[in-house]
Design an enzyme around this catalytic site. Structure first.
Site, PDB file in Angstrom:
ATOM      1  N   TYR A   1      58.801 -16.065  85.231  1.00 21.56           N
ATOM      2  CA  TYR A   1      57.530 -15.355  85.046  1.00 21.56           C
ATOM      3  C   TYR A   1      57.545 -14.399  83.855  1.00 21.56           C
ATOM      4  CZ  TYR A   1      56.396 -16.983  89.753  1.00 21.56           C
ATOM      5  OH  TYR A   1      56.142 -17.763  90.847  1.00 21.56           O
TER       6      TYR A   1
ATOM      7  N   HIS B   1      50.553 -12.586  83.342  1.00 23.99           N
ATOM      8  CA  HIS B   1      50.491 -11.632  84.453  1.00 23.99           C
ATOM      9  C   HIS B   1      51.524 -10.510  84.293  1.00 23.99           C
ATOM     10  CE1 HIS B   1      48.120 -11.021  87.921  1.00 23.99           C
ATOM     11  NE2 HIS B   1      48.828 -11.629  88.842  1.00 23.99           N
TER      12      HIS B   1
END
Length: 196
Positions: free
Chosen positions: A17, A22
């Site tokens: 990630y 995000h």
């Protein structure tokens, strides 16, 4: 002037990630740490990576939670309780769909805009939303059904450059927030737009 004692960069944990949209809030906190020659270190009692900075003469803690995004409040509350930090002494940096890449905006209070990290922080503080938010523009895919894939995707190089420039300006404006307050910070930060 604003009394900020805790700056939080929202993110999902793990290498898969790290480069996703995000995690823009964590990119900002990482940059602040680098600028002040500090290393973020994992601290299990705060469920995240932390560092301590002297920012414009203020003692400021940094936090990047290692919980998943929708559990961010657990980390923020743990640190706020331990150091007796009030909600209005917290700045939370997060990705913002409603702002284009290359732009960042700051405000005190407000809703959560459907952001799961903000939702969880609000609920953990008894729905007191009165903390500062640094909203880092990532743009919108144009279709609400594509939002999850979009925020968990990596921006193309051209967008990444613009996001990085907005984060760079936001990092410069953080000291203005501490020394001169919200109004001056808004005037400078909100007039910035990275060129494509």
């Amino acid at each position: 002037m604003s009394s900020i004692k805790l700056i939080v960069g929202l993110a999902n944990p793990g290498a898969e990630y790290a480069q996703t949209r995000h995690n823009a809030g964590a990119w900002y906190v990482d940059l602040l740490a680098q600028r002040h020659n500090q290393q973020l270190k994992e601290e299990s009692k705060f469920y995240g990576y932390t560092a301590r900075l002297n920012l414009a003469g203020n003692d400021v803690r940094l936090l990047v939670p290692t919980t998943f995004m929708n559990l961010s409040g657990k980390a923020v509350l743990a640190m706020a309780n331990f150091y007796r930090i009030e909600p209005d002494e917290i700045l939370v940096a997060h990705d913002e769909l409603d702002i284009p890449p290359g732009v960042a905006k700051i405000k005190l209070g407000g809703g959560n805009g459907g952001h799961n990290g903000l939702k969880d922080i609000q609920s953990k503080f008894g729905n007191n939303p009165n903390f500062y938010r640094l909203r880092i523009g990532i743009g919108h895919p144009g279709d609400k059904n594509k939002v999850v894939g979009f925020v968990l995707g990596k921006p193309p190089a051209s967008e990444q450059k613009m996001i990085d420039e907005a984060i760079d300006e936001a990092a410069r404006c953080t000291e203005i927030l501490l020394t001169d307050g919200l109004e001056k910070t808004v005037r400078r930060l909100h007039s910035f737009k990275a060129q494509a």
